[in-house]
Design a protein around this motif. Sequence first.
Motif, PDB file in Angstrom:
ATOM      1  N   ASN A  29       0.847  -1.188   0.000  1.00  0.00           N
ATOM      2  CA  ASN A  29       0.000   0.000   0.000  1.00  0.00           C
ATOM      3  C   ASN A  29       0.884   1.241   0.000  1.00  0.00           C
ATOM      4  O   ASN A  29       1.625   1.482   0.950  1.00  0.00           O
ATOM      5  N   ALA A  30       0.798   2.017  -1.080  1.00  0.00           N
ATOM      6  CA  ALA A  30       1.623   3.220  -1.212  1.00  0.00           C
ATOM      7  C   ALA A  30       0.960   4.453  -0.605  1.00  0.00           C
ATOM      8  O   ALA A  30       1.452   5.562  -0.793  1.00  0.00           O
ATOM      9  N   GLY A  31      -0.161   4.248   0.069  1.00  0.00           N
ATOM     10  CA  GLY A  31      -0.818   5.355   0.748  1.00  0.00           C
ATOM     11  C   GLY A  31      -1.796   6.119  -0.120  1.00  0.00           C
ATOM     12  O   GLY A  31      -2.920   6.387   0.269  1.00  0.00           O
ATOM     13  N   TRP A  32      -1.362   6.478  -1.337  1.00  0.00           N
ATOM     14  CA  TRP A  32      -2.217   7.286  -2.202  1.00  0.00           C
ATOM     15  C   TRP A  32      -1.642   7.250  -3.618  1.00  0.00           C
ATOM     16  O   TRP A  32      -0.433   7.353  -3.811  1.00  0.00           O
ATOM     17  N   LEU A  33      -2.488   7.074  -4.606  1.00  0.00           N
ATOM     18  CA  LEU A  33      -2.095   7.138  -6.014  1.00  0.00           C
ATOM     19  C   LEU A  33      -0.944   6.178  -6.332  1.00  0.00           C
ATOM     20  O   LEU A  33       0.120   6.565  -6.811  1.00  0.00           O
ATOM     21  N   SER A  34      -1.171   4.897  -6.072  1.00  0.00           N
ATOM     22  CA  SER A  34      -0.140   3.889  -6.313  1.00  0.00           C
ATOM     23  C   SER A  34       0.018   3.602  -7.802  1.00  0.00           C
ATOM     24  O   SER A  34      -0.935   3.630  -8.573  1.00  0.00           O
ATOM     25  N   VAL A  70       5.264   3.111  -6.730  1.00  0.00           N
ATOM     26  CA  VAL A  70       5.449   4.542  -6.541  1.00  0.00           C
ATOM     27  C   VAL A  70       4.149   5.144  -6.027  1.00  0.00           C
ATOM     28  O   VAL A  70       3.064   4.821  -6.535  1.00  0.00           O
ATOM     29  N   GLY A  71       4.262   6.006  -5.023  1.00  0.00           N
ATOM     30  CA  GLY A  71       3.091   6.644  -4.440  1.00  0.00           C
ATOM     31  C   GLY A  71       3.044   8.128  -4.730  1.00  0.00           C
ATOM     32  O   GLY A  71       3.767   8.641  -5.586  1.00  0.00           O
ATOM     33  N   GLU A  72       2.202   8.826  -3.977  1.00  0.00           N
ATOM     34  CA  GLU A  72       2.019  10.253  -4.217  1.00  0.00           C
ATOM     35  C   GLU A  72       3.307  11.035  -3.936  1.00  0.00           C
ATOM     36  O   GLU A  72       3.639  11.980  -4.641  1.00  0.00           O
ATOM     37  N   THR A  73       4.044  10.648  -2.912  1.00  0.00           N
ATOM     38  CA  THR A  73       5.321  11.280  -2.606  1.00  0.00           C
ATOM     39  C   THR A  73       6.418  10.230  -2.641  1.00  0.00           C
ATOM     40  O   THR A  73       6.155   9.016  -2.586  1.00  0.00           O
ATOM     41  N   SER A  74       7.664  10.689  -2.707  1.00  0.00           N
ATOM     42  CA  SER A  74       8.777   9.750  -2.737  1.00  0.00           C
ATOM     43  C   SER A  74       8.834   8.923  -1.451  1.00  0.00           C
ATOM     44  O   SER A  74       9.220   7.752  -1.469  1.00  0.00           O
ATOM     45  N   ALA A  75       8.443   9.525  -0.332  1.00  0.00           N
ATOM     46  CA  ALA A  75       8.446   8.807   0.943  1.00  0.00           C
ATOM     47  C   ALA A  75       7.452   7.650   0.949  1.00  0.00           C
ATOM     48  O   ALA A  75       7.593   6.700   1.731  1.00  0.00           O
ATOM     49  N   ASP A  76       6.430   7.721   0.089  1.00  0.00           N
ATOM     50  CA  ASP A  76       5.422   6.659   0.016  1.00  0.00           C
ATOM     51  C   ASP A  76       5.857   5.496  -0.867  1.00  0.00           C
ATOM     52  O   ASP A  76       5.259   4.413  -0.809  1.00  0.00           O
ATOM     53  N   THR A 113      11.507   9.548  -6.291  1.00  0.00           N
ATOM     54  CA  THR A 113      10.401   9.503  -7.240  1.00  0.00           C
ATOM     55  C   THR A 113       9.659  10.835  -7.268  1.00  0.00           C
ATOM     56  O   THR A 113       9.460  11.465  -6.224  1.00  0.00           O
ATOM     57  N   PRO A 114       9.232  11.288  -8.452  1.00  0.00           N
ATOM     58  CA  PRO A 114       8.484  12.544  -8.542  1.00  0.00           C
ATOM     59  C   PRO A 114       7.080  12.395  -7.991  1.00  0.00           C
ATOM     60  O   PRO A 114       6.593  11.282  -7.770  1.00  0.00           O
ATOM     61  N   HIS A 115       6.425  13.505  -7.794  1.00  0.00           N
ATOM     62  CA  HIS A 115       5.068  13.525  -7.240  1.00  0.00           C
ATOM     63  C   HIS A 115       4.125  12.710  -8.119  1.00  0.00           C
ATOM     64  O   HIS A 115       4.010  12.938  -9.320  1.00  0.00           O
ATOM     65  N   SER A 116       3.461  11.709  -7.502  1.00  0.00           N
ATOM     66  CA  SER A 116       2.481  10.868  -8.200  1.00  0.00           C
ATOM     67  C   SER A 116       3.068  10.313  -9.493  1.00  0.00           C
ATOM     68  O   SER A 116       2.460  10.402 -10.555  1.00  0.00           O
ATOM     69  N   GLY A 117       4.247   9.723  -9.388  1.00  0.00           N
ATOM     70  CA  GLY A 117       4.952   9.245 -10.574  1.00  0.00           C
ATOM     71  C   GLY A 117       4.399   7.936 -11.124  1.00  0.00           C
ATOM     72  O   GLY A 117       3.669   7.202 -10.449  1.00  0.00           O
TER      73      GLY A 117
END
Length: 677
Positions: free
Chosen positions: A430-435, A453-459, A482-486
Motif C-alpha cells: 500500500n503506497a498510501g495514495w495514487l499507487s 510509486v506513491g504520491e510522494t517519494s516517501a510513500d 520519485t516525482p510527485h504521483s509518478g
Amino acid sequence: MTKRFTISIIIFICMLYSEMNYAQNWKLVDSVFNPFGVNSFSFSAPFFADLDADNDFDIIMGNYTTDRIEYFENIGNSTTPKYFRDTSVTYPIYKNGLAGTNSSYAVCVDIDADDDLDLITSGYNGLLLYENIGDKYAPEWLIVENYFSEINTQIGTDPKPAFGDIDNDGDYDLLVGIGESLFGGPDPGYVFGFENTGTSTSPQFVLKDTLAKGIGDIGLNAYPVLKDLNNEGKVDLLLGRDLQTLVYFVNTGNRNSYWQRVTNIFNIVETTSYWKNPDLCDLDGDGDYDLIYGTSNGKIYYYKNKGTTSSASYQYDASYFNSIQVSGGGATISFGDFDKDGDIDFVSGNLLGKLNLFDNVGTPENPSFKYVNSALSSFSAGSYSKPVFIDFDGDDDLDVVAGQLRGKLITFLNNNGVFKQDTLPFHFANAGWLSAPAFVDIDNDVDKDLFVVGETSADSKFYINNSGTYVEDYSWVENVVTPHSGFPVFEDIDLDGDYDLVIGSLWGDIECYENIGSKTLPVWEKNETYFAGIEVSQSAAPGFADLDKDGKPEMIIGDYDGNFTYYENAMNTSDLITDIETVKNFKLYQNYPNPFNPTTKIKFTLPTAETSYMTSLRIYNVLGKEIITLIDKELSAGEYEVELSAEGGGSKLASGVYFYQLKFGSFVKTMKMIHMK
C-alpha cells in the motif's frame, strides 16, 4: 458545469531548442494515435483559415492543455485534409515566455485589410492582437500592445471573439461571447456587439447594443461564429455553449434587431460533452459550410453539410479527427501480447478506474491500435487506475495488477481469458495514495520484483521477490527520488543489458535513472539527457516496447487528458554501450560472504589483452561517494582476489549497503554488498 481552471507556474524553455534536443533521441510520430494529424487538447477551440495561401484550411487551436495556441498545417488538400502540427509558426509569440499571453481561443482575420491574416488570441488577459508582419504565405505575428485595451474593460476575463460585417457596410464588426469571467466581467453566456466606426484598414470598435440585440443569455460559455450560412449575402450567427445543443440566428438585416433565432438546423447527435466551441468552414471542398466543434475533453467533432449552400443539413462523420484516446482521461500504458497473435497490445487505466484494452490491429513492424471491448472491460480497479501486464501466476497468459487512488494494488487473474479480481496477492503493498506499480527482475534471478510509486517519494516502496515472498527493501533503488504521483517503468534504454528506470511525473515530464551498475546489482544515476524536452500536459505515464522490430524500444506516453503520444526511438545504436558481460572472460563476482562482518573477499577475472591496463577497484557508499580504494594500478589478464576489512584501511564501515566498482580499461562493472554488524 464549469471549465477546469488551472494556474500554471512554468519555466519557459525555447521550444525550438527543446525539439532539437530530444530529436536526437526520439522522433514524434503523431499519425499512430492521431491519423488525421490533430492532437486532442482539453477544451479545444479550433479555428479554420488558409494561413499559407495554398487554398486549403489550416487550423489555429486554442486549448487548456499546452498553454499555447497551436498551429496545424493542412498537408492534404482542399477536399481531403490532413494535418501536421508546426510549432515554428506560433513560436515567436512565446519566445520570451508565457506571461501575458492567451491560449483559450484564437481567430484569424485581416483586420487591417493588407491581404494577410492577423491573429487575435483571447482568454484571461482579454483580447490580444498580433499583427501579421510576414505575408499571406508565411505569417509572422507581432503583438500590438493595448490594441483592445478599451474593449477589454467591457468584456471581462474570458471572452471569445468573432469578426464579420454584421451591418453590411464593408468592414469587420466584432461580436464577443462571454465565457465564465472568473476574474470579473459580464455575466457568462451573453454576447456583446462592437460596431466598427472606423474603416476597413483602420478599425475602431465601439460597443453597440443593437448588434447583439435579441440574442440574450444562451447559457454558460457563449462561443460565436459569423458566417453567411444561408447564402443571402449577410453573416449569420452560430453560438456554441455549455448545453447539449448549438444556437443559430439568421441575420435579418434589420438594423434595430439583426438576429432571428432558427431551430432544427443543427441537430447534434453527440450529447456527452457539455462544452462546445464551434467553427464553420468548407472542409471537404464541396462549396458549403461544414460544422466542426471542440469539446471539454478535447475530442473534435465534424458534421458534414449534406444540404446546399442555402439550406444546410448536417450529418456526423466519425472518420474526421479520429484520435485514439481514453475516454474519461488519465491514460496510462503497459505493453504485452494480450491476445497471443504475435504483435504488441497495451492496457490503459483512466480517471474513473476502468481497464481499457487496445489491440494492435496493425503488424509487429507497423502498429495500429484500436480500443476493444474485452474481458477486462467490466472491471474497475478504483479511481485513477494504473494497470500493468504481468504473468503473475505463470500460466502463460497476461494478468493485470493495477494501482489506484487509495494506494492499494488490485490483481486481475487471467484464466484462459476469464478474469477474477483479487486483492490478496499484493495486500502488503500500500503506497498510501495514487499507487503505480512496476515489475522488474532487478536481481536477475528469473522472478519479478515489485516497485510501487506513491504520491510522494516517501510513500514509494520496493519489494524484492525471494522465491514468491516479497520483502520490502528500498536499497535496490537507493538514491532514486520519485516525482510527485509518478508512473514508473523499467526498460533498458541504453541497450547495455540491464534495466534503467524511467518515471513519468504529475507535471508531465519524464525522469530517467540510468543503471550504471549491473543487471544483478543496479546503481542508479540520474540522466537528464535521454528525455530532455519531452513532456505532456500533466500526469505522464510512459511505456516502452520495440514496436517496429528495429531492436530499440519505442516510447508511448499516456497523459491526464486521455491522449497517447508516440515517439520513435531515434538513438544511434553505435553510440549505445555494449553489454560488458558479453566481453569474454571479464567477470566481477559477488563478494563472499555477503552480508559480511568484518571481512569479505572480492574476486574478479580480467579479459585477455595484448597489454596491461590501468585497473581500479573502489568502494562507494549509497550516496556515490568513494570511501576506499582497494586497487589502482596496471594489471594484466588473469584471476584476482582482494580482501576487504570493515575495520582496516583507515576507514571503519558502518552497517549498511555499499557498492564496489571494477574498472579495467574501458570496461566497468558495479555490484552491491552489505556490511552487517
